[in-house]
Design a protein around this motif. Structure first.
Motif, short mmCIF file in Angstrom:
data_model
loop_
_atom_site.label_atom_id
_atom_site.label_comp_id
_atom_site.label_asym_id
_atom_site.label_seq_id
_atom_site.Cartn_x
_atom_site.Cartn_y
_atom_site.Cartn_z
N UNK A 118 -17.81 -1.06 3.95
CA UNK A 118 -18.77 -1.48 3.46
C UNK A 118 -20.94 -1.71 3.51
N UNK A 119 -21.50 -1.79 2.41
CA UNK A 119 -22.84 -2.25 2.95
C UNK A 119 -23.58 -2.87 3.42
N UNK A 120 -24.48 -3.28 3.65
CA UNK A 120 -25.45 -4.35 3.51
C UNK A 120 -26.37 -4.94 2.62
N UNK A 121 -26.40 -3.82 2.47
CA UNK A 121 -27.23 -5.22 1.10
C UNK A 121 -26.53 -5.36 -0.47
N UNK A 122 -25.55 -4.25 -0.43
CA UNK A 122 -24.63 -5.36 -2.10
C UNK A 122 -23.75 -6.23 -0.54
N UNK A 123 -23.05 -6.54 0.65
CA UNK A 123 -22.72 -7.32 1.07
C UNK A 123 -23.85 -8.97 1.08
N UNK A 124 -25.28 -8.38 1.14
CA UNK A 124 -26.04 -9.56 1.75
C UNK A 124 -26.20 -10.25 0.17
N UNK A 125 -26.31 -9.21 -1.17
CA UNK A 125 -26.13 -10.07 -2.54
C UNK A 125 -24.94 -10.93 -2.63
N UNK A 126 -23.99 -9.83 -2.25
CA UNK A 126 -22.76 -10.93 -2.79
C UNK A 126 -23.04 -12.20 -2.03
N UNK A 166 1.25 -0.98 -0.08
CA UNK A 166 0.15 0.45 -0.26
C UNK A 166 0.91 0.79 -0.21
N UNK A 167 0.42 1.96 -0.90
CA UNK A 167 1.29 3.78 -1.21
C UNK A 167 1.28 4.59 0.78
N UNK A 168 1.92 4.97 1.05
CA UNK A 168 2.34 5.56 2.82
C UNK A 168 1.27 6.50 2.41
N UNK A 169 0.82 7.38 1.30
CA UNK A 169 -0.67 8.69 0.96
C UNK A 169 -1.84 8.13 1.43
N UNK A 170 -2.22 6.16 1.23
CA UNK A 170 -3.21 6.13 0.76
C UNK A 170 -3.41 5.31 2.16
N UNK A 171 -2.17 5.35 2.78
CA UNK A 171 -2.72 4.31 3.80
C UNK A 171 -4.00 4.17 4.99
N UNK A 172 -4.10 5.46 4.90
CA UNK A 172 -5.63 5.68 5.91
C UNK A 172 -6.70 6.06 5.65
N UNK A 173 -6.57 6.17 3.51
CA UNK A 173 -7.34 5.85 3.06
C UNK A 173 -9.18 4.63 2.82
N UNK A 174 -10.03 4.70 3.02
CA UNK A 174 -10.80 3.98 3.33
C UNK A 174 -11.99 4.23 1.92
N UNK A 175 -12.30 3.21 0.88
CA UNK A 175 -13.09 3.25 0.39
C UNK A 175 -14.25 3.36 0.78
N UNK A 176 -15.10 4.01 0.64
CA UNK A 176 -16.69 3.67 1.10
C UNK A 176 -17.10 3.04 -0.05
N UNK A 177 -17.68 1.89 0.13
CA UNK A 177 -18.06 1.12 -1.24
C UNK A 177 -19.62 1.20 -1.75
N UNK A 178 -19.93 2.59 -1.14
CA UNK A 178 -21.10 3.78 -1.76
C UNK A 178 -21.14 4.43 -2.91
N UNK A 179 -19.38 5.00 -2.63
CA UNK A 179 -19.34 6.09 -3.75
C UNK A 179 -18.04 5.55 -4.70
#
Lengths: 278, 278
Positions: free
Chosen positions: B37-45, B1-14
């Motif tokens: 993550x969001x519950x609906x796509x998690x439940x779908x998968x 992981x790149x250092x600049x993105x170490x704390x970055x998290x992408x919320x799935x809704x984005x």
């Protein structure tokens, strides 16, 4: 005037489809004795002509909306805003109202500095307050709902409005308490008490909160009784704080504007009696 | 992981246009190590399948969105909501995240009682908190912008969220700090300090404030850097309060959803580095 409508005031914006003479005539017909006016229609009809029209009809002008927009950084823009606000004070005095409602302004383009914008409002009030006092007009800072913080008004809570107002004498600067903007805020009741104790509740306005909000969120203010706000509760707060003045209903609502203005005025007065007074 | 993105998290809704495998693949390709993550796509998968997918890819699940909707009055509806929230806790545990974000719910139909609704949230937390603790999951009350107070979340400020959370142990109930919802609030910085002192900042999320707001005001959250919020300032507040965890970018935005999801993900990571980190 009927007793139930004694404290009712119709803000002109609620029935903006009515011309100035139509508004005045409808008020007289419905025994509505108070109106809140807006600068643009007043200027269109003429300030002196409006003053004469309402005076001859025996109406009281409870507020003039609106001054403000104090947050520009550019010196020329600031000077223009101040000059325009002095004209608004003059117009209020001519109309015989003692209250000029202020919508303070949003963030200047590109700025992210809410604090700085709020301080520029204070700078403007320091100049405008004494001018208003000399003309017998009180300034009423209106906190607008936080959804307007970036583009319309960086003053989002009664606390912020009072923090600004209290830098000046109460007969120069107070606040507008409008249910639409503060109903969600559980600290607002104690701030109403604070405002009342300082003699700073310069006007009390009502609109109901309905969803879904329309695009741009400007023109979705609900008719009294249609939404989530307990109007009697908020009337109780301002009364407990000593406010006994007029209660203005100010709705921006596309659906109401599309209807017959006299019918909307009659309905609004009925809703006021049913949801606020009785 | 790149250092600049170490704390970055992408919320799935984005980037909800990406399927679960596409999302995971794109994260790996861009050296993004964290996802919300969001519950609906998690439940779908499939919950187990998602857990395996992200684990095999070496991703950390920073939060699961969302539980909540605790404000119903009807006993059966309340029981259903609690049962559903216990399932959300189970899902969070299976996914290996310790944080379940809560959107607490709006006013029930016809109700104007914000205080009562907030108390029913507390009642639900009293039942859900110990259950979550037994599963190693912390509940994170998210104050939502006051424009959602009637129909989505009666908890509108960090103060209100903390007043609720502090009735319970911090390892059971804390708060979500999301710039989109609190940026207008000049009391929020001190509330972030309060939350940090109590160990209750359970997640920190970013979205920018852009106008005009779309109809319904749900899907107009701005890309980082496009709006009125100073992201570095808010990162400074949570860090001064001791928060060193992931920073999730969660955007609901029709325009972003209409674009290629991988492109939006790459852009979001770049915006994060440019406006939050560097």
């Amino acid at each position: 005037m009927s007793t139930a409508l004694e404290r009712f005031s119709i803000n002109q914006m609620t029935v903006k489809q009515l011309s100035m003479p139509e508004l005045v005539e409808a008020c007289v017909a419905l025994e509505i004795g108070n109106v809140g006016l807006w600068r643009e229609p007043v200027q269109s009809y003429g300030v002196e002509a409006t003053a004469k029209l309402v005076r001859d009809a025996g109406l009281t002008v409870t507020t003039l909306c609106r001054g403000g927009f104090f947050t520009a950084i550019d010196p020329e823009e600031r000077a223009r805003a101040l000059a325009d606000n002095r004209r608004a004070v003059d117009e209020a005095a001519t109309l015989g109202t003692d209250t000029l409602v202020l919508v303070s302004g949003g963030l200047p383009p590109g700025s992210k500095d809410l604090h700085g914008a709020r301080e520029r409002i204070a700078d403007a009030l320091a100049e405008l307050g004494p001018y208003a006092e000399r003309h017998g007009v009180r300034l009423a800072i209106e906190p607008l709902h936080p959804m307007y913080a970036s583009d319309r008004c960086v003053v989002s809570t009664l606390t912020q409005a009072l923090d600004l107002a209290e830098r000046f004498p109460a007969h120069q600067v107070g606040v507008t308490v409008d249910t639409y903007h503060i109903w969600w805020d559980d600290t607002a009741p104690e701030q109403i008490a604070r405002a009342g104790a300082g003699g700073r509740i310069h006007t009390f306005q009502l609109a109901d909160w309905t969803t879904p909000l329309p695009e741009g969120v400007l023109n979705g203010r609900g008719q009294i009784g249609d939404g989530s706000i307990d109007m009697r509760e908020w009337k109780g707060y301002v009364e407990a704080a000593g406010y006994t003045g007029p209660i203005e209903v100010e709705l921006f609502n596309e659906e109401l504007w599309a209807r017959d203005g006299r019918e909307v005025l009659a309905e609004t007065a009925q809703r006021f009696v049913r949801n606020v007074i009785s």
